[in-house]
Design an enzyme around this catalytic site. Structure first.
Site, PDB file in Angstrom:
ATOM      1  CD  GLU A  62       0.721   1.851   1.124  1.00  0.00           C
ATOM      2  OE1 GLU A  62       1.498   0.962   0.701  1.00  0.00           O
ATOM      3  OE2 GLU A  62      -0.039   2.495   0.384  1.00  0.00           O
ATOM      4  CD  GLU A 116      -0.297   1.872  -4.686  1.00  0.00           C
ATOM      5  OE1 GLU A 116       0.736   1.217  -4.590  1.00  0.00           O
ATOM      6  OE2 GLU A 116      -1.037   2.139  -3.707  1.00  0.00           O
TER       7      GLU A 116
HETATM    8  C1  LER Z   1       1.086  -0.357  -2.006  1.00  0.00           C
HETATM    9  O1  LER Z   1       1.345   1.020  -1.980  1.00  0.00           O
HETATM   10  C2  LER Z   1      -0.282  -0.645  -1.562  1.00  0.00           C
HETATM   11  O2  LER Z   1      -1.082   0.243  -1.403  1.00  0.00           O
HETATM   12  C3  LER Z   1      -0.665  -2.031  -1.288  1.00  0.00           C
HETATM   13  O3  LER Z   1      -2.049  -2.179  -1.371  1.00  0.00           O
HETATM   14  C4  LER Z   1       0.039  -3.041  -2.133  1.00  0.00           C
HETATM   15  O4  LER Z   1      -0.612  -4.269  -2.093  1.00  0.00           O
HETATM   16 MN    MN Z   2      -0.484   2.352  -1.602  1.00  0.00          MN
END
Ligand code: LER
Ligand code: MN
Length: 271
Positions: free
Chosen positions: A152, A246
């Site tokens: 990510e 999220e």
């Molecule tokens: C986790 O998926 C994320 O987006 C991060 O910002 C975690 O700190």
């Molecule tokens: Mn994230």
């Protein structure tokens, strides 16, 4: 559009997780509101009861599309580019220990904050080399099990390593494994990328998972990100995975989860 939402199996410091605590009760609520999946943040697979989680998730007809691993960094300080070789090894072993869980659920293993930061005394090049080697080792271990890893890109205020989607695509070249791709998160792309739609098109079939939060990290619809446009771009790549919420539990977790699904399903109806 298949929608999921992030849940934690343990208490954690990271607060952009809509739900923490009682897993069974939370999964029941999520299913009731119409979500198709639940993305679990698991600090250490040793600390979970896989059969119990499986039973809870399946009882409500949900799937688990992805496993978050970042709590091993947030709570234990494990990361790939730590100057201490024991910590680097522990980070690699921790990711490998997620492989059986991921294979069981057909879930993607997320490499978020576990990729670490550039620590004092370590050069950017050395940190990137350690991250690359670790990901090569983890991808090779996951491949025979049909498991994929998704790195990510995370904004500059949380890490100094791999902030933009372009950085992520560069890392994909370095790692060179078919089962290694990216998790794109709209909150991070809104900070780092010149064009969210352009980044989505550039990442194409290397998008293995997708997080949604609005510009202020509230639920989608609470800020100024153009979700209609970016979701059009996402599905135009052939993306067939989950769109996973999220976001901050604001004004409270239940309201945020319900507002997110109302807004995202509403977008789809107007298509
Ligand atoms: C986790 O998926 C994320 O987006 C991060 O910002 C975690 O700190
Ligand atoms: Mn994230």
């Amino acid at each position: 559009m298949k929608l999921s939402i992030v849940l934690s199996t343990q208490q954690a410091q990271f607060n952009a997780v809509a739900f923490k605590g009682d897993l069974a009760a939370n999964v029941a609520k999520i299913a009731h509101w119409g979500y198709d999946g639940v993305e679990l943040a698991i600090r250490d697979p040793k600390l979970i009861d896989l059969d119990q989680i499986d039973a809870i998730v399946k009882k409500h007809g949900l799937v688990m599309p992805a496993i978050g691993t970042g709590q091993a960094w947030g709570e234990e300080g494990l990361s790939f580019p730590d100057p201490d070789p024991q910590i680097r090894d522990a980070a690699i072993e921790r990711v490998k220990s997620h492989i059986p869980v991921a294979a069981h659920f057909d879930a993607v293993i997320i490499i978020g904050l576990l990729r670490g930061i550039v620590k004092p005394g370590v050069s950017q090049a050395q940190a990137l080399a350690w991250v690359t080697e670790a990901l090569q080792e983890c991808s090779a271990a996951a491949a025979p099990h049909g498991v994929r890893l998704a790195l990510e890109p995370i904004n500059r205020y949380e890490t100094s390593l791999i902030n933009s989607v372009a950085d992520g695509l560069d890392l994909i070249e370095r790692v060179g494994a078919d089962n290694f791709g990216l998790l794109l998160d709209t909150f991070h792309m809104n900070i780092e990328d010149a064009s969210i739609e352009g980044s989505i098109r550039a990442a194409g079939d290397r998008i293995f998972h997708f997080h949604v939060a609005d510009s202020n990290r509230w639920y989608p619809g609470a800020g100024h990100i153009d979700f209609r446009s970016l979701l059009d771009a996402l599905f135009a790549t052939g993306y067939n995975g989950y769109v996973s919420g999220e976001f901050m539990p604001l004004p409270d977790a239940d309201t945020a989860a319900q507002e997110a699904i109302r807004y995202l399903r509403g977008l789809k109806q107007e298509e």
